[in-house]
Design a protein around this motif. Structure first.
Motif, PDB file in Angstrom:
ATOM      1  N   TYR A  39       0.822  -1.350   0.042  1.00 34.96           N
ATOM      2  CA  TYR A  39       0.044   0.044   0.103  1.00 34.96           C
ATOM      3  C   TYR A  39       0.834   1.272  -0.231  1.00 34.96           C
ATOM      4  N   ASP A  40       0.439   2.141  -0.808  1.00 38.27           N
ATOM      5  CA  ASP A  40       1.422   3.547  -0.857  1.00 38.27           C
ATOM      6  C   ASP A  40       0.351   4.716  -1.050  1.00 38.27           C
ATOM      7  N   SER A  41       0.478   5.291   0.274  1.00 33.24           N
ATOM      8  CA  SER A  41      -0.868   6.550   0.497  1.00 33.24           C
ATOM      9  C   SER A  41      -0.245   7.606  -0.535  1.00 33.24           C
ATOM     10  N   GLU A  42       0.823   7.733  -0.836  1.00 27.51           N
ATOM     11  CA  GLU A  42       1.385   8.628  -1.920  1.00 27.51           C
ATOM     12  C   GLU A  42       0.700   8.471  -3.212  1.00 27.51           C
ATOM     13  N   LEU A  43       0.841   7.219  -3.528  1.00 26.44           N
ATOM     14  CA  LEU A  43       0.226   6.868  -4.889  1.00 26.44           C
ATOM     15  C   LEU A  43      -1.560   7.051  -4.782  1.00 26.44           C
ATOM     16  N   MET A  44      -1.939   6.502  -3.773  1.00 26.51           N
ATOM     17  CA  MET A  44      -3.412   6.711  -3.738  1.00 26.51           C
ATOM     18  C   MET A  44      -3.918   8.082  -3.878  1.00 26.51           C
ATOM     19  N   CYS A  45      -3.336   9.110  -2.998  1.00 29.39           N
ATOM     20  CA  CYS A  45      -3.592  10.408  -3.097  1.00 29.39           C
ATOM     21  C   CYS A  45      -3.381  11.021  -4.360  1.00 29.39           C
ATOM     22  N   TYR A  46      -2.313  10.809  -5.132  1.00 26.05           N
ATOM     23  CA  TYR A  46      -1.794  11.227  -6.406  1.00 26.05           C
ATOM     24  C   TYR A  46      -2.870  10.865  -7.453  1.00 26.05           C
ATOM     25  N   ALA A  47      -3.286   9.615  -7.402  1.00 26.64           N
ATOM     26  CA  ALA A  47      -4.117   9.019  -8.358  1.00 26.64           C
ATOM     27  C   ALA A  47      -5.535   9.739  -8.267  1.00 26.64           C
ATOM     28  N   HIS A  48      -5.878   9.821  -6.771  1.00 27.43           N
ATOM     29  CA  HIS A  48      -7.327  10.460  -6.665  1.00 27.43           C
ATOM     30  C   HIS A  48      -7.325  12.136  -6.973  1.00 27.43           C
ATOM     31  N   SER A  49      -6.257  12.803  -7.182  1.00 24.77           N
ATOM     32  CA  SER A  49      -6.029  14.105  -7.541  1.00 24.77           C
ATOM     33  C   SER A  49      -6.306  14.044  -9.153  1.00 24.77           C
ATOM     34  N   LYS A  50      -6.116  12.900  -9.740  1.00 27.82           N
ATOM     35  CA  LYS A  50      -6.253  12.646 -11.347  1.00 27.82           C
ATOM     36  C   LYS A  50      -7.503  12.149 -11.526  1.00 27.82           C
ATOM     37  N   GLY A  51      -8.269  11.790 -10.498  1.00 25.32           N
ATOM     38  CA  GLY A  51      -9.701  11.229 -10.866  1.00 25.32           C
ATOM     39  C   GLY A  51      -9.356   9.915 -11.234  1.00 25.32           C
ATOM     40  N   VAL A  52      -8.659   9.142 -10.665  1.00 19.82           N
ATOM     41  CA  VAL A  52      -8.206   7.660 -11.116  1.00 19.82           C
ATOM     42  C   VAL A  52      -8.608   6.664  -9.649  1.00 19.82           C
ATOM     43  N   ARG A  53      -9.285   5.686  -9.820  1.00 23.31           N
ATOM     44  CA  ARG A  53      -9.507   4.784  -8.780  1.00 23.31           C
ATOM     45  C   ARG A  53      -8.125   3.967  -8.483  1.00 23.31           C
ATOM     46  N   VAL A  54      -8.265   3.782  -7.293  1.00 21.37           N
ATOM     47  CA  VAL A  54      -7.215   2.712  -6.858  1.00 21.37           C
ATOM     48  C   VAL A  54      -7.610   1.628  -6.067  1.00 21.37           C
ATOM     49  N   VAL A  55      -7.659   0.464  -6.399  1.00 23.52           N
ATOM     50  CA  VAL A  55      -8.368  -0.680  -6.043  1.00 23.52           C
ATOM     51  C   VAL A  55      -7.475  -1.865  -5.193  1.00 23.52           C
ATOM     52  N   LEU A  56      -8.199  -2.650  -4.248  1.00 24.33           N
ATOM     53  CA  LEU A  56      -7.381  -3.660  -3.557  1.00 24.33           C
ATOM     54  C   LEU A  56      -6.904  -4.699  -4.467  1.00 24.33           C
ATOM     55  N   LYS A  57      -6.096  -5.750  -4.031  1.00 31.18           N
ATOM     56  CA  LYS A  57      -6.117  -6.940  -4.672  1.00 31.18           C
ATOM     57  C   LYS A  57      -6.826  -7.949  -3.749  1.00 31.18           C
ATOM     58  N   GLY A  58      -7.546  -8.842  -4.324  1.00 32.98           N
ATOM     59  CA  GLY A  58      -8.587  -9.910  -3.385  1.00 32.98           C
ATOM     60  C   GLY A  58      -8.165 -11.068  -3.893  1.00 32.98           C
ATOM     61  N   ASP A  59      -7.591 -12.162  -2.979  1.00 35.13           N
ATOM     62  CA  ASP A  59      -7.167 -13.526  -3.128  1.00 35.13           C
ATOM     63  C   ASP A  59      -7.688 -14.009  -2.222  1.00 35.13           C
ATOM     64  N   VAL A  60      -8.209 -15.265  -2.157  1.00 36.05           N
ATOM     65  CA  VAL A  60      -8.602 -16.313  -0.966  1.00 36.05           C
ATOM     66  C   VAL A  60      -8.780 -17.532  -1.670  1.00 36.05           C
ATOM     67  N   SER A  61      -8.614 -18.496  -0.667  1.00 26.02           N
ATOM     68  CA  SER A  61      -8.682 -19.837  -1.108  1.00 26.02           C
ATOM     69  C   SER A  61     -10.117 -20.263  -1.572  1.00 26.02           C
ATOM     70  N   LEU A  62     -10.206 -21.088  -2.438  1.00 26.60           N
ATOM     71  CA  LEU A  62     -11.456 -21.552  -2.999  1.00 26.60           C
ATOM     72  C   LEU A  62     -12.198 -22.458  -2.084  1.00 26.60           C
ATOM     73  N   LYS A  63     -11.339 -23.271  -1.473  1.00 27.50           N
ATOM     74  CA  LYS A  63     -12.126 -24.317  -0.652  1.00 27.50           C
ATOM     75  C   LYS A  63     -12.651 -23.577   0.539  1.00 27.50           C
ATOM     76  N   ASP A  64     -12.037 -22.404   1.019  1.00 28.17           N
ATOM     77  CA  ASP A  64     -12.687 -21.571   2.089  1.00 28.17           C
ATOM     78  C   ASP A  64     -14.084 -20.841   1.932  1.00 28.17           C
ATOM     79  N   ILE A  65     -14.222 -20.600   0.655  1.00 31.32           N
ATOM     80  CA  ILE A  65     -15.261 -19.684   0.151  1.00 31.32           C
ATOM     81  C   ILE A  65     -16.623 -20.501   0.263  1.00 31.32           C
TER      82      ILE A  65
END
Length: 334
Positions: A39-65
């Protein structure tokens, strides 16, 4: 820090895996950055200043879900993390095997729908996306409910690369993302009933370096048999190389840049210090531009790359030009 709410007419989806090269990205084009590094808060703030979304990576074991309670807990954690970090959604990247008759088949679709519903409810304007293989035909035994998942989220990011992960014919080096094979797969997704506006084409900013067991005069490079998920051969016989390394090596190769008209892809041959021949297949502005044209003609949602850190962002003039040309190739020319 407020989440981005605008919906761009054309999506340019960027995977970022770390370091500070993001300061040199072409922010005039980008609409979403998926953070696959720290996670990079500087990147997040800069992206938002440009109207650009910043999204998480989601990964999880299929057996669990398979367990609905686990899904609810996992989703709650992701929403909470997104809120804490002022993120704009999540990109779900699950690349595990699924059998059509397995409980994981329905659980995966449910996970995507529940994640989307929760994010949309909790974070206004948020975006939930899902990464799928380059073709819907059970690639790497990933037999997902593609239409159900497409309906359940904002759009699919189609990983149109690593298309030699399962080689069923002769074991020879070939393009990472051959044009005809790539676009035929989009036609297959659309024929299933998936709206083109739910499909973002992923392109590779890297290639594969294969050691040749033999290299013929007409540039056929035979490779080691490395099985993968049922196929006798795969691109695991090679190793991934970023575009910046390819550009430094190609001029000293024994062939220079070659072009395969059938696959519409560049490649070259070189000899290593031990005397072994290698063949490198990759994508460049010429091959990417052809795909960008298809995106425009077919009316897809957009384009993206794995990954943005593969280019040379130094101030060296030749590297600077090569990098600009790769970003420019993402723009449809029609």
């Amino acid at each position: 820090c407020q989440p981005v709410r605008r919906r761009p007419s054309f999506e340019v989806f960027v995977f970022h895996v770390g370091d500070k090269t993001w300061k040199s990205y072409d922010w005039s084009q980008i609409t979403t950055v998926a953070l696959f590094g720290k996670y990079d808060s500087e990147l997040m703030c800069y992206a938002h200043s440009k109207g650009v979304r910043v999204v998480l990576k989601g990964d999880v074991s299929l057996k669990d879900i398979i367990d609905p309670n686990f899904r609810a807990s996992w989703i709650s954690q992701q929403v909470s993390l997104a809120k804490t970090q002022y993120m704009d959604g999540i990109n779900i990247d699950i690349e595990q095997e699924v059998n059509c008759s397995s409980p994981e088949y329905d659980a995966l679709t449910a996970l995507v729908k529940e994640t989307t519903d929760s994010f949309h409810c909790e974070i206004e304007g948020s975006q939930v996306t899902f990464d799928v293989a380059w073709s819907p035909k059970c690639i790497d035994r990933r037999c997902y409910n593609y239409t159900g998942i497409a309906d359940a989220c904002d759009f699919l990011f189609v990983m149109s690369y690593d298309e030699q992960s399962q080689i069923w014919s002769e074991c020879i080096a070939a393009a990472n993302a051959p044009y005809n094979q790539t676009v035929t797969a989009y036609d297959d997704y659309i024929k299933m009933g998936i709206n083109p506006k739910k499909l973002v084409m992923g392109i590779p900013w890297y290639g594969y370096d294969y050691t040749c067991l033999s290299l013929s005069e007409d540039h056929v490079c035979t490779i080691n048999e490395v099985p993968f998920r049922g196929a006798p051969c795969s691109d695991a016989a090679g190793c991934q190389v970023p575009y910046k390394k390819i550009m430094k090596q190609v001029n000293s190769s024994i062939s220079g840049i070659l072009w395969d008209e059938n696959q519409k892809s560049p490649y070259y041959n070189y000899k290593d210090p031990a005397g072994s021949f290698h063949q490198v297949w990759y994508d460049n502005p010429k091959s990417i531009s052809l795909k960008a044209e298809y995106i425009q003609i077919r009316g897809l949602r957009g384009i993206g790359m794995w990954n943005a850190n593969c280019l040379d962002y130094s101030v060296e003039p030749v590297a600077k030009q090569q990098t600009e040309e790769m970003w420019e190739a993402l723009k449809p020319k029609l």
